[in-house]
Write an enzyme that holds these catalytic residues in place. Structure first.
Site, PDB file in Angstrom:
ATOM      1  CB  ALA A 349      14.701  -1.610 -11.247  1.00 19.01           C
ATOM      2  CG  HIS A 444      27.278   8.862 -30.548  1.00 21.74           C
ATOM      3  ND1 HIS A 444      26.298   9.627 -29.955  1.00 21.74           N
ATOM      4  CD2 HIS A 444      27.184   9.089 -31.890  1.00 21.74           C
ATOM      5  CE1 HIS A 444      25.643  10.299 -30.893  1.00 21.74           C
ATOM      6  NE2 HIS A 444      26.159   9.986 -32.067  1.00 21.74           N
TER       7      HIS A 444
HETATM    8  P1  NDP Z   1       4.503  -0.489  -1.726  1.00 24.25           P
HETATM    9  O1  NDP Z   1       4.778  -0.367  -0.279  1.00 24.25           O
HETATM   10  O2  NDP Z   1       5.540  -0.128  -2.719  1.00 24.25           O
HETATM   11  O3  NDP Z   1       3.200   0.367  -2.087  1.00 24.25           O
HETATM   12  C1  NDP Z   1       2.014   0.230  -1.363  1.00 24.25           C
HETATM   13  C2  NDP Z   1       1.027   1.237  -1.889  1.00 24.25           C
HETATM   14  O4  NDP Z   1      -0.212   1.027  -1.233  1.00 24.25           O
HETATM   15  C3  NDP Z   1       1.443   2.675  -1.633  1.00 24.25           C
HETATM   16  O5  NDP Z   1       1.125   3.459  -2.745  1.00 24.25           O
HETATM   17  C4  NDP Z   1       0.569   3.055  -0.427  1.00 24.25           C
HETATM   18  O6  NDP Z   1       0.244   4.412  -0.391  1.00 24.25           O
HETATM   19  C5  NDP Z   1      -0.679   2.265  -0.734  1.00 24.25           C
HETATM   20  N1  NDP Z   1      -1.495   2.020   0.453  1.00 24.25           N
HETATM   21  C6  NDP Z   1      -1.147   1.348   1.564  1.00 24.25           C
HETATM   22  N2  NDP Z   1      -2.167   1.332   2.428  1.00 24.25           N
HETATM   23  C7  NDP Z   1      -3.191   2.006   1.850  1.00 24.25           C
HETATM   24  C8  NDP Z   1      -4.500   2.340   2.246  1.00 24.25           C
HETATM   25  N3  NDP Z   1      -4.984   1.975   3.425  1.00 24.25           N
HETATM   26  N4  NDP Z   1      -5.275   3.058   1.393  1.00 24.25           N
HETATM   27  C9  NDP Z   1      -4.783   3.454   0.210  1.00 24.25           C
HETATM   28  N5  NDP Z   1      -3.548   3.163  -0.237  1.00 24.25           N
HETATM   29  C10 NDP Z   1      -2.756   2.446   0.574  1.00 24.25           C
HETATM   30  O7  NDP Z   1       4.010  -1.978  -1.906  1.00 24.25           O
HETATM   31  P2  NDP Z   1       3.845  -2.910  -3.186  1.00 24.25           P
HETATM   32  O8  NDP Z   1       2.749  -3.832  -2.822  1.00 24.25           O
HETATM   33  O9  NDP Z   1       3.741  -2.130  -4.429  1.00 24.25           O
HETATM   34  O10 NDP Z   1       5.200  -3.705  -3.202  1.00 24.25           O
HETATM   35  C11 NDP Z   1       5.551  -4.487  -2.049  1.00 24.25           C
HETATM   36  C12 NDP Z   1       7.043  -4.635  -1.947  1.00 24.25           C
HETATM   37  O11 NDP Z   1       7.486  -5.487  -2.971  1.00 24.25           O
HETATM   38  C13 NDP Z   1       7.767  -3.324  -2.098  1.00 24.25           C
HETATM   39  O12 NDP Z   1       8.272  -2.965  -0.852  1.00 24.25           O
HETATM   40  C14 NDP Z   1       8.868  -3.581  -3.063  1.00 24.25           C
HETATM   41  O13 NDP Z   1      10.099  -3.466  -2.402  1.00 24.25           O
HETATM   42  C15 NDP Z   1       8.666  -5.007  -3.529  1.00 24.25           C
HETATM   43  N6  NDP Z   1       8.538  -5.018  -4.996  1.00 24.25           N
HETATM   44  C16 NDP Z   1       9.635  -4.720  -5.727  1.00 24.25           C
HETATM   45  C17 NDP Z   1       9.561  -4.692  -7.093  1.00 24.25           C
HETATM   46  C18 NDP Z   1      10.763  -4.336  -7.869  1.00 24.25           C
HETATM   47  O14 NDP Z   1      11.872  -4.435  -7.330  1.00 24.25           O
HETATM   48  N7  NDP Z   1      10.634  -3.906  -9.118  1.00 24.25           N
HETATM   49  C19 NDP Z   1       8.326  -5.003  -7.816  1.00 24.25           C
HETATM   50  C20 NDP Z   1       7.226  -5.286  -6.938  1.00 24.25           C
HETATM   51  C21 NDP Z   1       7.355  -5.289  -5.589  1.00 24.25           C
HETATM   52  P3  NDP Z   1       1.223   5.495   0.283  1.00 24.25           P
HETATM   53  O15 NDP Z   1       2.420   5.606  -0.581  1.00 24.25           O
HETATM   54  O16 NDP Z   1       0.396   6.726   0.304  1.00 24.25           O
HETATM   55  O17 NDP Z   1       1.546   4.968   1.636  1.00 24.25           O
END
Ligand code: NDP
Length: 468
Positions: A349, A444
């Site tokens: 989610a 509904h």
């Molecule tokens: P994510 O891995 O979801 O997202 C990281 C983001 O950072 C991506 O958009 C990625 O881009 C970007 N990114 C990474 N490196 C760079 C860079 N060098 N330059 C520019 N952009 C970059 O990590 P989050 O920190 O959002 O979340 C961490 C973890 O925590 C997730 O894996 C998730 O499972 C968990 N989480 C779960 C939630 C939930 O269940 N609702 C809520 C919050 C966290 P790109 O996609 O292009 O690689």
């Protein structure tokens, strides 16, 4: 007397299981192991409850509830209410949040004590096979469980280490007028969605064409549209090359040489496994390319008697997965028979407004796996929005295997999506077919009823077929 004191500190305390990290996974594992009669210690260097309770899921969702009032106040007028000009005070929310996380931490401590798990506060370091040191205390362990979770990435972009992360944001006493968010994963999107409704003008910078890499394309386009409709400024294909401090502000230097100044920049570029200083090298455990502790299907590391669960293994990085793994491991080590967690169907989610709920493969992944798919979709403005001429929409998608009629995936963005998809997860794990959905009587008026009222596929795709 002096001799007795020395002896006490040289002698090791012996445990059946020493868990490192009292987050959701570690606490679940330790309590289950103790329930099986094991002598268990859990070591924590920060607050009991870990990321989810102290600085993640729980406070984030409490801020999401606060943000949702931003929409509710606006919508209330359309329903006949007269409301004054609403004003959000982050400081008041932060004080209430601190009290709530303290209450939850207290409950966690009580649960550990009630389960007869010994809580040891300090930094654990593995010191060779079966040995864990916490300060000058030596613990002898038949089994060691690494459940240390993750920590924000602070070196993704030059200079980004000076930027706050979601950990810091949740402790702010006042919100900035403007904020840049870097990244487009879970954290970036949830905070963009929330901050915008709390009165912050948000600009989202991400390197991909669409946010939420790895999610179904139809969700990705709609989540971007929803953010934009809420007023978030989207900057796709715009990864800052560097971030610099400029007085009390930050300067984003983009790839195209543009320089943009913001009073607040949120680093949401991911989290990585938290392994620093753990002493894994003393057991010959080598981290993988992502810095995670590799484990096999039984959650066993390459060192005998040493296990790892949750975010430190960088597999699903979701609290319920860590909890399920912790319990399965404890059952396997101390219960009547070993068992493994079935991770073939995990619901995820994203608590944007409206939120996303997703279960099963994306359409692209299902096609790549060789399925011929019937794709059922509903895209509508829910009753609550239509009444006030609101812009928020709801999108639902079922992927059905054409050969077997099995429902492979449920994807949704719309009010209550995580709650709805959670319930459908039971049906999918029981092997539900589209015929089961069709024979289910609708409730509904709800949005969820659309999932059992989808009659004709919007397309059949895969294995050489593509009809619309
Ligand atoms: P994510 O891995 O979801 O997202 C990281 C983001 O950072 C991506 O958009 C990625 O881009 C970007 N990114 C990474 N490196 C760079 C860079 N060098 N330059 C520019 N952009 C970059 O990590 P989050 O920190 O959002 O979340 C961490 C973890 O925590 C997730 O894996 C998730 O499972 C968990 N989480 C779960 C939630 C939930 O269940 N609702 C809520 C919050 C966290 P790109 O996609 O292009 O690689």
């Amino acid at each position: 007397m002096a001799a007795a004191f020395t002896l006490q500190h040289v002698m090791a305390d012996s445990f059946d299981l020493v868990v490192i990290g009292a987050g959701s996974g570690g606490v679940a594992a330790s309590r289950r192991a103790a329930a099986h009669g094991a002598k268990v210690a859990i070591v924590e260097s920060s607050r009991v409850g870990g990321t989810c309770v102290i600085r993640g899921c729980v406070p984030k969702k409490l801020l999401m509830y606060a943000a949702a009032y931003g929409d509710a106040f606006r919508e209330a007028a359309g329903y006949g209410w007269s409301v004054g000009r609403p004003h959000f005070e982050m400081g008041r929310w932060a004080t209430a949040k601190a009290a709530e996380t303290q209450r939850l931490e207290h409950i966690y401590r009580q649960l550990l004590a009630g389960s007869k798990v010994t809580l040891i506060e300090g930094r654990a370091r593995i010191d060779g096979p079966g040995r864990v040191r916490v300060g000058d205390q030596l613990l002898q362990a038949k089994h060691i469980l690494v459940a240390t979770g993750g920590t924000p990435v602070r070196d993704s972009i030059p200079g980004i280490d000076s930027c706050p992360t979601s950990d810091d944001l949740l402790d702010l006493q006042a919100l900035p007028a403007k904020a840049a968010i870097i990244g487009s994963g879970f954290i970036a999107l949830e905070f963009a969605s929330m901050l915008q409704r709390l009165g912050v003008q948000v600009s989202l910078f991400y390197r991909a064409r669409l946010p939420l890499r790895g999610f179904d394309e139809d969700l990705r386009t709609r989540v971007a549209a929803a953010l934009q409709a809420a007023g978030v400024e989207l900057h796709p294909g715009a990864a800052p090359r560097a971030v610099q401090r400029a007085g009390s502000d930050w300067l984003l230097i983009l790839d195209d040489e543009r320089m943009l100044e913001f009073p607040f920049v949120l680093n949401a570029t991911g989290r990585r496994p938290n392994t620093a200083g753990l002493g894994l090298e003393s057991l010959g455990i080598e981290l993988d390319a992502a810095g995670a502790v590799p484990v096999d299907a039984r959650l066993q590391t390459t060192a005998p008697g040493v296990y790892a669960i949750g975010d430190v293994t960088n597999q699903w990085n979701l609290t319920p997965v860590a909890i399920a793994e912790g319990r399965a491991l404890a059952d396997s080590l101390f219960g009547p028979q070993p068992r493994q967690v079935d991770l073939s169907l995990v619901t995820a989610a994203v608590f944007t407004l409206p939120p996303v709920g997703t279960l099963g493969p994306t359409e692209a992944d299902a096609l790549a796996a060789g399925h011929q798919l019937k794709v059922f979709e509903a895209d509508f403005r829910p009753m609550r929005q239509a009444f006030i001429d609101g812009h928020e929409r709801c999108y639902m998608k079922l992927l059905v295997d054409a050969a077997t009629d099995r429902v492979l995936a449920v994807h949704m963005i719309g009010a209550d999506a995580p709650e709805i998809v959670q319930s459908l997860a039971v049906a999918l794990s029981a092997g539900a077919t589209k015929a089961h959905f069709d024979r289910t009587i609708a409730v509904h008026p709800t949005a969820a009823e659309e999932f059992v009222l989808m009659r004709e596929p919007s397309r059949t795709v895969g294995q050489g077929v593509a009809t619309r």
